[in-house]
Design a protein around this motif. Structure first.
Motif, PDB file in Angstrom:
ATOM      1  N   THR A 148       0.801  -1.268  -0.041  1.00  0.00           N
ATOM      2  CA  THR A 148       0.081  -0.049  -0.098  1.00  0.00           C
ATOM      3  C   THR A 148       0.679   1.435  -0.057  1.00  0.00           C
ATOM      4  N   PRO A 149       1.745   1.528   0.748  1.00  0.00           N
ATOM      5  CA  PRO A 149       2.739   2.538   0.701  1.00  0.00           C
ATOM      6  C   PRO A 149       3.489   2.813  -0.632  1.00  0.00           C
ATOM      7  N   CYS A 150       3.725   1.699  -1.154  1.00  0.00           N
ATOM      8  CA  CYS A 150       4.332   1.776  -2.711  1.00  0.00           C
ATOM      9  C   CYS A 150       3.270   2.468  -3.590  1.00  0.00           C
ATOM     10  N   ARG A 151       1.843   2.215  -3.487  1.00  0.00           N
ATOM     11  CA  ARG A 151       0.822   2.650  -4.285  1.00  0.00           C
ATOM     12  C   ARG A 151       1.014   4.188  -4.318  1.00  0.00           C
ATOM     13  N   THR A 152       1.109   4.823  -3.037  1.00  0.00           N
ATOM     14  CA  THR A 152       1.094   6.058  -2.495  1.00  0.00           C
ATOM     15  C   THR A 152       2.298   7.005  -3.078  1.00  0.00           C
ATOM     16  N   GLU A 153       3.723   6.186  -2.801  1.00  0.00           N
ATOM     17  CA  GLU A 153       5.046   6.615  -3.150  1.00  0.00           C
ATOM     18  C   GLU A 153       5.123   6.725  -4.649  1.00  0.00           C
ATOM     19  N   MET A 154       4.666   6.053  -5.447  1.00  0.00           N
ATOM     20  CA  MET A 154       5.380   5.788  -6.904  1.00  0.00           C
ATOM     21  C   MET A 154       4.925   7.027  -7.530  1.00  0.00           C
ATOM     22  N   PRO A 155       3.570   7.285  -7.642  1.00  0.00           N
ATOM     23  CA  PRO A 155       3.213   8.845  -8.331  1.00  0.00           C
ATOM     24  C   PRO A 155       4.108   9.704  -7.906  1.00  0.00           C
ATOM     25  N   LYS A 156       4.445   9.936  -6.589  1.00  0.00           N
ATOM     26  CA  LYS A 156       5.400  10.974  -6.337  1.00  0.00           C
ATOM     27  C   LYS A 156       6.743  10.960  -6.656  1.00  0.00           C
ATOM     28  N   LEU A 157       7.353   9.472  -6.909  1.00  0.00           N
ATOM     29  CA  LEU A 157       8.489   9.657  -7.369  1.00  0.00           C
ATOM     30  C   LEU A 157       8.339   9.814  -8.646  1.00  0.00           C
ATOM     31  N   ASP A 158       7.480   9.605  -9.468  1.00  0.00           N
ATOM     32  CA  ASP A 158       7.278   9.710 -11.119  1.00  0.00           C
ATOM     33  C   ASP A 158       7.228  11.436 -11.412  1.00  0.00           C
ATOM     34  N   ARG A 159       6.529  12.080 -10.293  1.00  0.00           N
ATOM     35  CA  ARG A 159       6.597  13.590 -10.373  1.00  0.00           C
ATOM     36  C   ARG A 159       8.049  14.215 -10.170  1.00  0.00           C
ATOM     37  N   LEU A 160       8.701  13.472  -9.168  1.00  0.00           N
ATOM     38  CA  LEU A 160      10.044  13.904  -8.925  1.00  0.00           C
ATOM     39  C   LEU A 160      10.898  13.660 -10.096  1.00  0.00           C
ATOM     40  N   TYR A 161      10.866  12.401 -10.572  1.00  0.00           N
ATOM     41  CA  TYR A 161      11.703  12.199 -11.927  1.00  0.00           C
ATOM     42  C   TYR A 161      11.458  13.212 -13.321  1.00  0.00           C
ATOM     43  N   ARG A 162      10.104  13.250 -13.477  1.00  0.00           N
ATOM     44  CA  ARG A 162       9.799  14.062 -14.338  1.00  0.00           C
ATOM     45  C   ARG A 162      10.320  15.821 -14.125  1.00  0.00           C
ATOM     46  N   ALA A 163      10.268  15.965 -13.149  1.00  0.00           N
ATOM     47  CA  ALA A 163      10.797  17.578 -12.681  1.00  0.00           C
ATOM     48  C   ALA A 163      12.355  17.640 -12.396  1.00  0.00           C
ATOM     49  N   ARG A 164      13.037  16.336 -12.456  1.00  0.00           N
ATOM     50  CA  ARG A 164      14.374  16.528 -12.297  1.00  0.00           C
ATOM     51  C   ARG A 164      15.229  15.946 -13.386  1.00  0.00           C
ATOM     52  N   LYS A 165      14.425  14.892 -14.498  1.00  0.00           N
ATOM     53  CA  LYS A 165      15.388  14.245 -15.323  1.00  0.00           C
ATOM     54  C   LYS A 165      16.135  15.124 -15.924  1.00  0.00           C
ATOM     55  N   ASP A 166      15.924  16.363 -16.320  1.00  0.00           N
ATOM     56  CA  ASP A 166      16.920  17.221 -17.272  1.00  0.00           C
ATOM     57  C   ASP A 166      18.030  17.640 -16.435  1.00  0.00           C
ATOM     58  N   GLN A 167      18.087  17.340 -14.976  1.00  0.00           N
ATOM     59  CA  GLN A 167      19.123  17.667 -14.465  1.00  0.00           C
ATOM     60  C   GLN A 167      20.193  16.400 -14.192  1.00  0.00           C
ATOM     61  N   GLY A 168      19.806  15.497 -14.622  1.00  0.00           N
ATOM     62  CA  GLY A 168      20.684  14.200 -14.441  1.00  0.00           C
ATOM     63  C   GLY A 168      19.971  13.368 -13.689  1.00  0.00           C
ATOM     64  N   PHE A 169      18.958  13.137 -13.450  1.00  0.00           N
ATOM     65  CA  PHE A 169      18.257  12.211 -12.345  1.00  0.00           C
ATOM     66  C   PHE A 169      17.415  11.114 -13.232  1.00  0.00           C
ATOM     67  N   ILE A 170      17.569  10.079 -12.517  1.00  0.00           N
ATOM     68  CA  ILE A 170      16.706   8.900 -13.150  1.00  0.00           C
ATOM     69  C   ILE A 170      16.219   8.042 -12.029  1.00  0.00           C
ATOM     70  N   VAL A 171      15.069   7.329 -12.060  1.00  0.00           N
ATOM     71  CA  VAL A 171      14.284   6.637 -11.224  1.00  0.00           C
ATOM     72  C   VAL A 171      14.317   5.219 -12.004  1.00  0.00           C
ATOM     73  N   PHE A 172      14.707   4.047 -11.335  1.00  0.00           N
ATOM     74  CA  PHE A 172      14.441   2.799 -11.663  1.00  0.00           C
ATOM     75  C   PHE A 172      13.350   2.005 -10.643  1.00  0.00           C
ATOM     76  N   GLY A 173      12.368   1.494 -11.026  1.00  0.00           N
ATOM     77  CA  GLY A 173      11.415   0.880 -10.026  1.00  0.00           C
ATOM     78  C   GLY A 173      11.925  -0.719 -10.306  1.00  0.00           C
ATOM     79  N   LEU A 174      12.043  -1.445  -9.301  1.00  0.00           N
ATOM     80  CA  LEU A 174      12.466  -2.908  -9.504  1.00  0.00           C
ATOM     81  C   LEU A 174      11.423  -3.711  -8.377  1.00  0.00           C
ATOM     82  N   SER A 175      11.003  -4.707  -9.187  1.00  0.00           N
ATOM     83  CA  SER A 175       9.956  -5.764  -8.539  1.00  0.00           C
ATOM     84  C   SER A 175      10.396  -7.035  -8.833  1.00  0.00           C
TER      85      SER A 175
END
Length: 251
Positions: A148-175
């Motif tokens: 359940t916490p993953c369901r809440t966190e992942m959209p926030k991570l996605d917003r962070l990724y889209r806002a910072r990717k041009d600065q050299g930031f990437i997110v990988f989800g692993l399951s």
């Protein structure tokens, strides 16, 4: 010996497995509510709750020994004691979780250590290598569809990724879940960063996870850095990422 006392070892033995599980849940729940720091006292909480699971067996053992002092243990008593003895096997589950949790805590506490490289496939069959992300800040998020916490966190991570990717930031989800389960989950919780599978070379540091979600932060130099735990607000994750993005490319 009354008819009821004649079968008390059998009854105690039959009740041992469910009683062990109930005691574990009861003690763990009480300790969790009383905790002032869930992250620091997890080992004490798990250990005491696991010890509580042995109480039904000990009660059955005491009854069996009492009967033995009076006369030979009856067949029903032997069966009851055997069931109680088998109930001790239930301890393996929390004990195994405890070992994995200890490894996870140890791994997430590492700092300024070269991050183990992974080379695996994402949900769409594309090869994703940590080694290809040089000079970038990398966040590896270990998640599960039932979390359940993953369901809440992942959209926030996605917003962070889209806002910072041009600065050299990437997110990988692993399951560790199969591709079909992950794709179905994406229909409900859509993210734009790559979701990886274990269909490749993935070091144990990213596999030994007992508490979800889990985050590993890797700086521009390819070294592990401390990441906020799941009990911290997401703003702490954002702050940690920004600190690494603003740091020198070569620390």
């Amino acid at each position: 010996m009354t008819k009821l006392s004649k079968y008390r070892v059998l009854v105690a033995g039959i009740l041992s497995p469910p009683a062990a599980l109930l005691l574990y849940a009861f003690v763990y729940s009480i300790l969790k509510r009383a905790s002032s720091d869930l992250e620091k006292d997890w080992l004490f909480r798990l250990s005491l709750s696991t010890v509580a699971m042995t109480v039904p067996f000990l009660v059955t053992l005491a009854l069996a020994l009492r009967d033995l002092r009076r006369q030979a243990l009856t067949l029903s008593g032997k069966i009851g004691f055997g069931i109680a003895l088998l109930s001790l096997g239930l301890i393996w589950s929390p004990a195994s979780d405890g070992i994995t949790r200890w490894r996870q805590s140890r791994n997430q506490a590492m700092r300024d250590v070269a991050a183990p490289l992974f080379d695996t496939l994402d949900l769409y069959g594309n090869r994703q290598r940590l080694g290809d992300q040089k000079s970038k800040v990398v966040l590896v998020n270990i998640w599960a569809s039932w979390c359940t916490p993953c369901r809440t966190e992942m959209p926030k991570l996605d917003r962070l990724y889209r806002a910072r990717k041009d600065q050299g930031f990437i997110v990988f989800g692993l399951s560790e879940e199969n591709v079909n389960v992950q794709r179905k989950y994406l229909e409900q919780v859509a993210v734009s960063y790559p979701l990886l599978t274990l269909n490749g070379e993935v070091p144990n540091i990213y596999r030994d996870i007992a508490r979800y979600p889990a985050i590993f932060l890797i700086d521009r130099g390819g070294k592990l850095q401390l990441a906020p735990g799941p009990d911290r607000p997401f703003e702490a994750v954002e702050a940690s990422v920004d600190t690494l993005l603003n740091a020198s490319s070569h620390q």
